[in-house]
Design a protein around this motif. Structure first.
Motif, PDB file in Angstrom:
ATOM      1  N   ILE A   1      -8.678  -3.633 -26.251  1.00 10.53           N
ATOM      2  CA  ILE A   1      -8.933  -2.515 -25.341  1.00 10.53           C
ATOM      3  C   ILE A   1      -7.728  -2.325 -24.414  1.00 10.53           C
ATOM      4  CG2 ILE A   1     -11.449  -2.738 -25.384  1.00 10.53           C
ATOM      5  CD1 ILE A   1     -11.175  -4.188 -22.618  1.00 10.53           C
ATOM      6  N   THR A   2      -7.627  -1.119 -23.885  1.00  4.72           N
ATOM      7  CA  THR A   2      -6.640  -0.832 -22.853  1.00  4.72           C
ATOM      8  C   THR A   2      -7.401  -0.422 -21.601  1.00  4.72           C
ATOM      9  OG1 THR A   2      -5.022  -0.072 -24.477  1.00  4.72           O
ATOM     10  CG2 THR A   2      -4.671   0.613 -22.190  1.00  4.72           C
ATOM     11  N   VAL A   3      -7.141  -1.133 -20.518  1.00  4.33           N
ATOM     12  CA  VAL A   3      -7.718  -0.769 -19.223  1.00  4.33           C
ATOM     13  C   VAL A   3      -6.692   0.117 -18.532  1.00  4.33           C
ATOM     14  CG1 VAL A   3      -8.537  -1.602 -16.990  1.00  4.33           C
ATOM     15  CG2 VAL A   3      -9.038  -2.906 -19.079  1.00  4.33           C
ATOM     16  N   ARG A   4      -7.140   1.304 -18.149  1.00  5.65           N
ATOM     17  CA  ARG A   4      -6.252   2.256 -17.475  1.00  5.65           C
ATOM     18  C   ARG A   4      -6.796   2.518 -16.063  1.00  5.65           C
ATOM     19  NH1 ARG A   4      -5.924   7.328 -20.613  1.00  5.65           N
ATOM     20  NH2 ARG A   4      -4.366   6.207 -21.808  1.00  5.65           N
ATOM     21  N   ILE A   5      -5.946   2.257 -15.086  1.00  8.99           N
ATOM     22  CA  ILE A   5      -6.282   2.514 -13.683  1.00  8.99           C
ATOM     23  C   ILE A   5      -5.375   3.639 -13.210  1.00  8.99           C
ATOM     24  CG2 ILE A   5      -6.453   1.527 -11.361  1.00  8.99           C
ATOM     25  CD1 ILE A   5      -8.166   0.018 -13.458  1.00  8.99           C
ATOM     26  N   THR A   6      -5.958   4.705 -12.693  1.00  6.08           N
ATOM     27  CA  THR A   6      -5.194   5.846 -12.186  1.00  6.08           C
ATOM     28  C   THR A   6      -5.553   6.061 -10.720  1.00  6.08           C
ATOM     29  OG1 THR A   6      -5.307   6.881 -14.373  1.00  6.08           O
ATOM     30  CG2 THR A   6      -4.633   8.293 -12.530  1.00  6.08           C
ATOM     31  N   VAL A   7      -4.543   6.183  -9.876  1.00 10.86           N
ATOM     32  CA  VAL A   7      -4.778   6.423  -8.456  1.00 10.86           C
ATOM     33  C   VAL A   7      -5.144   7.891  -8.271  1.00 10.86           C
ATOM     34  CG1 VAL A   7      -3.802   6.328  -6.133  1.00 10.86           C
ATOM     35  CG2 VAL A   7      -3.116   4.616  -7.857  1.00 10.86           C
TER      36      VAL A   7
ATOM     37  N   TYR B   1       0.831  -1.205   0.000  1.00  7.71           N
ATOM     38  CA  TYR B   1       0.000   0.000   0.000  1.00  7.71           C
ATOM     39  C   TYR B   1       0.867   1.256   0.000  1.00  7.71           C
ATOM     40  CZ  TYR B   1      -3.651   3.308   1.306  1.00  7.71           C
ATOM     41  OH  TYR B   1      -4.514   4.368   1.317  1.00  7.71           O
ATOM     42  N   GLU B   2       1.934   1.224   0.782  1.00 10.26           N
ATOM     43  CA  GLU B   2       2.816   2.386   0.911  1.00 10.26           C
ATOM     44  C   GLU B   2       3.499   2.747  -0.410  1.00 10.26           C
ATOM     45  OE1 GLU B   2       3.319  -0.528   2.924  1.00 10.26           O
ATOM     46  OE2 GLU B   2       1.788   0.281   4.254  1.00 10.26           O
ATOM     47  N   GLU B   3       3.648   1.788  -1.296  1.00 14.53           N
ATOM     48  CA  GLU B   3       4.319   2.016  -2.583  1.00 14.53           C
ATOM     49  C   GLU B   3       3.417   2.691  -3.612  1.00 14.53           C
ATOM     50  OE1 GLU B   3       7.271  -1.867  -2.483  1.00 14.53           O
ATOM     51  OE2 GLU B   3       5.335  -2.039  -3.469  1.00 14.53           O
ATOM     52  N   ILE B   4       2.134   2.659  -3.371  1.00 14.34           N
ATOM     53  CA  ILE B   4       1.173   3.227  -4.318  1.00 14.34           C
ATOM     54  C   ILE B   4       1.152   4.744  -4.160  1.00 14.34           C
ATOM     55  CG2 ILE B   4      -1.253   3.299  -5.006  1.00 14.34           C
ATOM     56  CD1 ILE B   4      -1.419   0.370  -3.951  1.00 14.34           C
ATOM     57  N   LYS B   5       1.249   5.445  -5.285  1.00 13.64           N
ATOM     58  CA  LYS B   5       1.325   6.908  -5.282  1.00 13.64           C
ATOM     59  C   LYS B   5       0.112   7.515  -5.986  1.00 13.64           C
ATOM     60  CE  LYS B   5       5.491   6.611  -3.593  1.00 13.64           C
ATOM     61  NZ  LYS B   5       5.506   6.382  -2.173  1.00 13.64           N
ATOM     62  N   ILE B   6      -0.314   8.677  -5.497  1.00 14.11           N
ATOM     63  CA  ILE B   6      -1.384   9.421  -6.181  1.00 14.11           C
ATOM     64  C   ILE B   6      -0.896   9.776  -7.584  1.00 14.11           C
ATOM     65  CG2 ILE B   6      -2.724  11.574  -6.147  1.00 14.11           C
ATOM     66  CD1 ILE B   6      -2.755  11.308  -3.077  1.00 14.11           C
ATOM     67  N   ASN B   7      -1.765   9.640  -8.557  1.00 15.67           N
ATOM     68  CA  ASN B   7      -1.530   9.855  -9.993  1.00 15.67           C
ATOM     69  C   ASN B   7      -0.775   8.715 -10.665  1.00 15.67           C
ATOM     70  OD1 ASN B   7      -2.913  12.336 -10.089  1.00 15.67           O
ATOM     71  ND2 ASN B   7      -1.105  13.393  -9.324  1.00 15.67           N
ATOM     72  N   GLN B   8      -0.453   7.662  -9.919  1.00 10.31           N
ATOM     73  CA  GLN B   8       0.171   6.487 -10.523  1.00 10.31           C
ATOM     74  C   GLN B   8      -0.812   5.872 -11.514  1.00 10.31           C
ATOM     75  OE1 GLN B   8       1.697   3.790  -7.583  1.00 10.31           O
ATOM     76  NE2 GLN B   8       2.172   2.198  -9.067  1.00 10.31           N
ATOM     77  N   VAL B   9      -0.289   5.432 -12.664  1.00 14.75           N
ATOM     78  CA  VAL B   9      -1.122   4.860 -13.719  1.00 14.75           C
ATOM     79  C   VAL B   9      -0.660   3.437 -14.007  1.00 14.75           C
ATOM     80  CG1 VAL B   9      -1.827   5.058 -16.144  1.00 14.75           C
ATOM     81  CG2 VAL B   9      -1.542   7.128 -14.753  1.00 14.75           C
ATOM     82  N   TYR B  10      -1.638   2.552 -14.157  1.00 12.52           N
ATOM     83  CA  TYR B  10      -1.373   1.177 -14.561  1.00 12.52           C
ATOM     84  C   TYR B  10      -2.239   0.899 -15.787  1.00 12.52           C
ATOM     85  CZ  TYR B  10      -0.915  -3.877 -14.535  1.00 12.52           C
ATOM     86  OH  TYR B  10      -0.641  -5.168 -14.896  1.00 12.52           O
TER      87      TYR B  10
END
Length: 135
Positions: free
Chosen positions: A94-100, A3-12
């Motif tokens: 398709i491309t699935v885009r997940i943004t924090v 969880y700590e590694e996840i950053k706001i605006n990070q995109v997957y």
């Protein structure tokens, strides 16, 4: 991932190709056998002109990515808002885009923008999810 590694605006991002077999299996499992998804002749007379993928099948791909790839195993869906903007066609990549979008640290929750981008680059599905993720 922690969880700590996840950053706001990070995109997957992850790519998938939706096949006819996926649509047929989804229809069988859910009972949603709407001919716009299964019958090429019927679909040819609709505004879509050909068979389209179930909207919820597309969203299920988002769910699988959340639970298996990003943030990953252990992710629990709490809420999903979604807008189905354009049809996704069978055979389309398709491309699935997940943004924090945000993190709620005290509850180990993430607010995620969930999008499906069509092969032509247009936005097919736009949404926002709230998930619980404890690493």
């Amino acid at each position: 991932m922690k969880y700590e590694e996840i950053k706001i605006n990070q995109v997957y991002e992850a790519e998938r190709k939706i096949t006819s077999q996926m649509v047929e299996s989804f229809a069988e499992i859910t009972g949603d056998k709407n001919p716009v998804h299964l019958d090429e002749e019927f679909a040819s007379h609709t505004l879509f002109k050909k068979r389209i993928v179930h909207g919820m099948l597309s969203l299920s791909i988002v769910s699988s990515i959340l639970g298996m790839e990003f943030p990953g195993p252990g992710t629990i869906y709490i809420k999903q808002e979604v807008k189905f903007l354009k049809p996704i066609y069978i055979g389309e990549k398709i491309t699935v885009r997940i943004t924090v979008k945000d993190k709620i640290e005290e509850k180990s929750r993430l607010i995620l923008i969930t999008q499906i981008i069509k092969e032509d680059g247009s936005l097919g599905i736009d949404g926002e999810a709230l998930v619980l993720f404890k690493s």
